[in-house]
Design a protein around this motif. Sequence first.
Motif, short mmCIF file in Angstrom:
data_model
loop_
_atom_site.label_atom_id
_atom_site.label_comp_id
_atom_site.label_asym_id
_atom_site.label_seq_id
_atom_site.Cartn_x
_atom_site.Cartn_y
_atom_site.Cartn_z
N SER A 7 0.82 -1.19 0.00
CA SER A 7 0.00 0.00 0.00
C SER A 7 0.86 1.24 0.00
CB SER A 7 -0.90 0.00 1.24
OG SER A 7 -0.11 -0.04 2.40
N GLY A 8 0.32 2.32 -0.53
CA GLY A 8 1.04 3.58 -0.55
C GLY A 8 1.75 3.79 -1.86
N LYS A 9 2.46 4.93 -1.96
CA LYS A 9 3.14 5.30 -3.18
C LYS A 9 4.63 5.01 -3.15
CE LYS A 9 -0.11 9.02 -4.31
NZ LYS A 9 -0.25 10.45 -4.63
N GLY A 10 5.08 4.22 -2.20
CA GLY A 10 6.48 3.89 -2.15
C GLY A 10 7.12 4.43 -0.90
N PRO A 11 8.36 4.13 -0.68
CA PRO A 11 9.04 4.54 0.52
C PRO A 11 9.20 6.04 0.59
CG PRO A 11 10.59 3.56 -1.02
CD PRO A 11 9.24 3.38 -1.59
N SER A 12 8.84 6.63 1.72
CA SER A 12 8.90 8.07 1.86
C SER A 12 10.03 8.50 2.78
CB SER A 12 7.57 8.61 2.41
OG SER A 12 7.27 8.02 3.64
N ASN A 13 10.75 7.58 3.39
CA ASN A 13 11.88 7.93 4.23
C ASN A 13 12.87 6.79 4.23
OD1 ASN A 13 11.18 6.03 6.46
ND2 ASN A 13 9.35 7.32 6.53
N PRO A 14 14.11 7.05 4.69
CA PRO A 14 15.11 6.00 4.66
C PRO A 14 14.72 4.74 5.40
CG PRO A 14 16.13 8.13 5.04
CD PRO A 14 14.65 8.35 5.12
N ALA A 15 13.99 4.87 6.51
CA ALA A 15 13.60 3.68 7.27
C ALA A 15 12.76 2.76 6.42
CB ALA A 15 12.85 4.10 8.53
N GLN A 16 11.81 3.33 5.66
CA GLN A 16 10.96 2.51 4.81
C GLN A 16 11.74 1.94 3.64
OE1 GLN A 16 7.80 5.57 4.45
NE2 GLN A 16 6.41 3.89 4.84
N LEU A 17 12.71 2.71 3.13
CA LEU A 17 13.49 2.23 2.00
C LEU A 17 14.29 0.99 2.38
CD1 LEU A 17 14.44 2.82 -0.92
CD2 LEU A 17 16.34 4.09 0.06
N TYR A 18 14.82 0.96 3.60
CA TYR A 18 15.66 -0.14 4.01
C TYR A 18 14.85 -1.33 4.49
CZ TYR A 18 20.14 2.30 3.77
OH TYR A 18 21.26 2.93 3.33
N GLN A 19 13.71 -1.13 5.13
CA GLN A 19 13.02 -2.21 5.82
C GLN A 19 12.36 -3.19 4.87
OE1 GLN A 19 9.40 -1.76 8.45
NE2 GLN A 19 11.00 -2.02 9.99
N GLN A 20 12.52 -4.46 5.18
CA GLN A 20 11.94 -5.53 4.40
C GLN A 20 10.65 -6.02 5.07
OE1 GLN A 20 13.29 -7.24 1.30
NE2 GLN A 20 13.68 -5.05 1.42
N PRO A 21 9.80 -6.72 4.34
CA PRO A 21 8.56 -7.22 4.92
C PRO A 21 8.81 -8.32 5.93
CG PRO A 21 8.86 -8.09 2.71
CD PRO A 21 9.93 -7.06 2.91
N PRO A 22 7.83 -8.62 6.78
CA PRO A 22 7.94 -9.75 7.71
C PRO A 22 8.20 -11.05 6.96
CG PRO A 22 6.04 -8.39 8.26
CD PRO A 22 6.55 -7.90 6.95
N ARG A 23 8.96 -11.95 7.58
CA ARG A 23 9.35 -13.18 6.89
C ARG A 23 9.05 -14.40 7.76
NH1 ARG A 23 12.06 -12.18 2.29
NH2 ARG A 23 12.92 -10.08 2.06
N LEU A 24 8.52 -15.41 7.11
CA LEU A 24 8.28 -16.70 7.74
C LEU A 24 9.15 -17.73 7.02
CD1 LEU A 24 6.72 -18.82 9.42
CD2 LEU A 24 4.95 -18.79 7.66
N LEU A 25 10.03 -18.38 7.77
CA LEU A 25 10.90 -19.42 7.21
C LEU A 25 10.41 -20.77 7.69
CD1 LEU A 25 13.47 -20.25 5.67
CD2 LEU A 25 14.73 -19.99 7.83
N ILE A 26 10.13 -21.67 6.74
CA ILE A 26 9.67 -23.03 7.05
C ILE A 26 10.75 -24.00 6.57
CG2 ILE A 26 7.88 -24.76 6.66
CD1 ILE A 26 5.94 -22.49 6.06
N VAL A 27 11.33 -24.74 7.50
CA VAL A 27 12.38 -25.71 7.17
C VAL A 27 11.76 -27.10 7.14
CG1 VAL A 27 14.60 -26.69 7.85
CG2 VAL A 27 14.13 -24.25 8.27
#
Length: 503
Positions: A7-27
């Motif tokens: 959602s939104g028009k893209g990252p508006s600050n450095p924090a958003q530019l760097y941060q990745q989405p939540p991740r679920l790892l299934i082994v």
Amino acid sequence: MYHGRSSGKGPSNPAQLYQQPPRLLIVQIALHSWADIRSNLCEALQNFFSLACSLMGPSRMSLFSLYVVQNQHECILPFVQVKGNFARLQACISELRMLQREGCFRPHGTSLQLAVQDGLQQFKQYSRHVTTGTSLSYTSLEITVLTSQPGKKVVRQLEEGLKDTDLVRVRRLQVVEITKGVLEYMDSGSPVEEPSSDESSILGTDIDLQTIDNDVVSMEIFFKAWLHYSGTDQEHIHLLLPSRCFSNISRAKDDSMCLKCDLQERLLSPSLLPGTADGSLRMDDPKGDFSTLYQMASQSSASCYKLRVIKALNSSGICESLTYGLPFILRPTSCWQLDWDELETNQQHFHALCHSLLKREWLLLAKGEPLSGGHSQREPTSTFYVIVPSRSPTLLVKAVATRELLLPSPFPLLPEDPPDDSLKIVESMLDSLELEPTYNPLQARSHLYSYLSSTFTKPQGRLHPSWESQALRKAGAHFHFLLDHLIPLTQMKIKYPRGTEGK
């Protein structure tokens, strides 16, 4: 299911530019291969999280959860904030390391799909509790299934099992097959290769398939990709090239050819990590050493940062002593808001530029156009960059010094004939050195991983100020209390790493 859209028009600050989405790892654990994979996987995870938890500045990873699938699916780490939680992540990795190497694993056909469904349900519950009084940067989840089983078989199994599951909150679902390939690029000059990938689709559910080798370095490279910004809501950079029809008198900016590009880091800044030569000098800076180009590209979501090409240079026409800061990679954009024809044309022009620069043995000199400064009376400063082509469809961007930054440095000509005795001594010393055709960083180990891990075992206090809000931390802690004591998740066995109960 989303593919790089949020959602939104893209990252508006450095924090958003760097941060990745939540991740679920299934082994997914299989009897015949777990003994061979276990050690490499745990070491790679330990190394990766020592980096991710140590990086100063905005958090690049928000949430992480880990499941294992044996006879049944099991959550050994519910969703936690990555930054500030190395001890809990390390305990989880230790739990994974201690899983039995031998035994009778008879995974049920539905165990894997149930792990996906339970992980998704857990994320939805986390989101509902955390968003009370605060907001999450991302509302969708990336799920990675790590398996030694044939990848296409696992993909078909997930497609069939999840065809009736609502995956609207899943940003990406990928299956990563661990193969027994040999680590060939340890002796290569181009060590970081893109993992092979494929994509399958059924009933609107897209599943990416990748393969990686069963070695620590390959797994590290895969996990480190999680630190890259991979959003496709907006292109990062507009590279403006002069039009042939320009005259020197009237140079209308609107007539420039515009190549729309995405920006990617080539390496982590040492100044963002403790224990590095540069990091010790910048520990008092909560922002870290954000390069000018990356910072400018992330300052505004309303307009892209523009690099205007002003000159061409011979490939040997730039002295390396004049470059500074971190290098960055330019790629043709994959922004989903552009139509397919524009994306294809933009990519073709970008590749043509790379090809032509290599053929001519040219570099480009570009000037960064300042973002709108409002009604300020001061003239904004400019930054200049050199753009270097490569054999891959990418361009390297490096900042170059300007007149104001330059210090006097005399460079007298080297004497033509050094003394014979000195020449023989030095030549003999050089002959004793092993000659490599290229520098391979995978063969240079600084022991940074072990140093970073050790910093978390000593009560040294906070190494850097937290960028997460107090509300988010309190809400996350409140959620874990509810998850541990109140919220029943059906068909799931939650197993906490030893020593972390109630944390």
